[in-house]
Write an enzyme that holds these catalytic residues in place. Structure first.
Site, PDB file in Angstrom:
ATOM      1  N   TYR A   4     -73.743-102.699   1.584  1.00  0.00           N
ATOM      2  CA  TYR A   4     -74.113-104.200   1.160  1.00  0.00           C
ATOM      3  C   TYR A   4     -75.399-104.239   0.744  1.00  0.00           C
ATOM      4  O   TYR A   4     -76.361-103.874   1.260  1.00  0.00           O
ATOM      5  CB  TYR A   4     -73.525-105.248   2.246  1.00  0.00           C
ATOM      6  CG  TYR A   4     -74.187-104.931   3.603  1.00  0.00           C
ATOM      7  CD1 TYR A   4     -75.570-105.207   4.109  1.00  0.00           C
ATOM      8  CD2 TYR A   4     -73.227-104.806   4.824  1.00  0.00           C
ATOM      9  CE1 TYR A   4     -76.035-105.177   5.210  1.00  0.00           C
ATOM     10  CE2 TYR A   4     -73.849-104.819   5.960  1.00  0.00           C
ATOM     11  CZ  TYR A   4     -75.215-105.062   6.404  1.00  0.00           C
ATOM     12  OH  TYR A   4     -75.804-104.956   7.686  1.00  0.00           O
ATOM     13  N   CYS A   5     -75.434-105.160  -0.266  1.00  0.00           N
ATOM     14  CA  CYS A   5     -76.612-105.389  -0.812  1.00  0.00           C
ATOM     15  C   CYS A   5     -77.508-104.227  -1.295  1.00  0.00           C
ATOM     16  O   CYS A   5     -78.702-103.941  -1.077  1.00  0.00           O
ATOM     17  CB  CYS A   5     -77.735-106.468   0.035  1.00  0.00           C
ATOM     18  SG  CYS A   5     -78.989-107.247  -1.196  1.00  0.00           S
TER      19      CYS A   5
END
Length: 273
Positions: free
Chosen positions: A137-138
């Site tokens: 994520y990110c």
């Protein structure tokens, strides 16, 4: 880094009702760096919170995705910068390194390298490298990873007088569950519609924690001490507690202004009781 003899250190834990203060403090310290006049190391933690990036507001079914977060007993807010959703909880340490501009202003990549060097030298046995982990994520160019598995991510904010390099690092806790929640957040937010904004396809196995890599329970408090000691060694400066009253401007007024700006950013988010 500058030639100051000291590094100010701030260590804070924010309750859910005060979540917005985390980034409000970041902006306030950055804006007041000329008055503070020396580097600052800021540690902070939250409780079961999904920190959304500005881009996440583009999800076509954002309300449904936020309802999912709420159903999992997580809080959420949107930060005042780009990027994508990350999780902060008792096992995740946020580290912000504030550096006033000196004679040689750091480039963006040089700023990221400063934090990378600090974390690599703090944990020399882990073989940490900076590289993008696409299914985390990110994801970003300066993800921190060990053997291709992500343990942290970075972002930056800067103005005319300085820069802050911000890192979250997963120290311990259920990283698979964290990653699964963000995966499900995007699945719910897209609901089979076209992924126009290139939201990540999160694979929970793409992320881990320092504790899992070390086969030992390492606490957030231990990591704070390790990083502080290493930064002091690298910079040749003593760590002293940040004095919020030492600035010429009113720190409280500046902070309240930043909190208000953060509150305005939350107005587009649905609140579930």
């Amino acid at each position: 880094m500058t030639s100051q003899k000291y590094f100010d250190i701030v260590d804070q834990h924010f309750k859910p009702t005060d979540n917005l203060q985390s980034f409000a403090y970041t902006n306030t310290i950055l804006n007041l760096l000329p008055t503070i006049s020396r580097p600052v190391l800021h540690f902070w933690t939250l409780e079961n919170t999904v920190i959304l990036g500005l881009k996440d507001q583009r999800l076509p079914h954002l309300d449904s995705a936020l309802q999912l977060i709420h159903s999992k007993n997580y809080h959420y807010f949107v930060r005042n910068s780009g990027g994508l959703a990350v999780i902060s909880d008792a096992g995740v340490l946020n580290v912000s390194l504030f550096l006033p501009n000196g004679s040689d202003e750091l480039s963006v990549d040089q700023g990221y390298q400063q934090m990378t060097d600090l974390i690599q030298s703090s944990f020399p046995t882990l073989n940490i490298e900076a590289r993008e982990i696409p299914h985390s994520y990110c994801p970003g160019k300066f993800d921190l990873a060990v053997n291709g598995v992500k343990i942290g991510g970075m972002s930056q904010r800067r103005n005319q007088t300085g820069v802050v390099i911000m890192l979250y690092i997963s120290v311990n806790g259920p990283q698979i569950s964290r990653s699964s929640l963000i995966r499900d957040f995007y699945l719910k937010g897209l609901s089979n519609e076209k992924n126009t904004w290139n939201f990540p396809d999160v694979w929970p196995s793409s992320m881990t924690t320092i504790s899992e890599l070390s086969n030992d329970l390492i606490t957030v408090e231990t990591v704070k001490k390790i990083i502080s000691k290493q930064l002091s060694s690298m910079s040749g400066r003593r760590m002293i507690t940040f004095n919020f009253n030492k600035t010429n401007n009113s720190f409280k007024d500046a902070l309240n202004d930043q909190i208000h700006k953060m509150q305005i950013r939350q107005q587009k988010l649905t609140t579930f009781n």
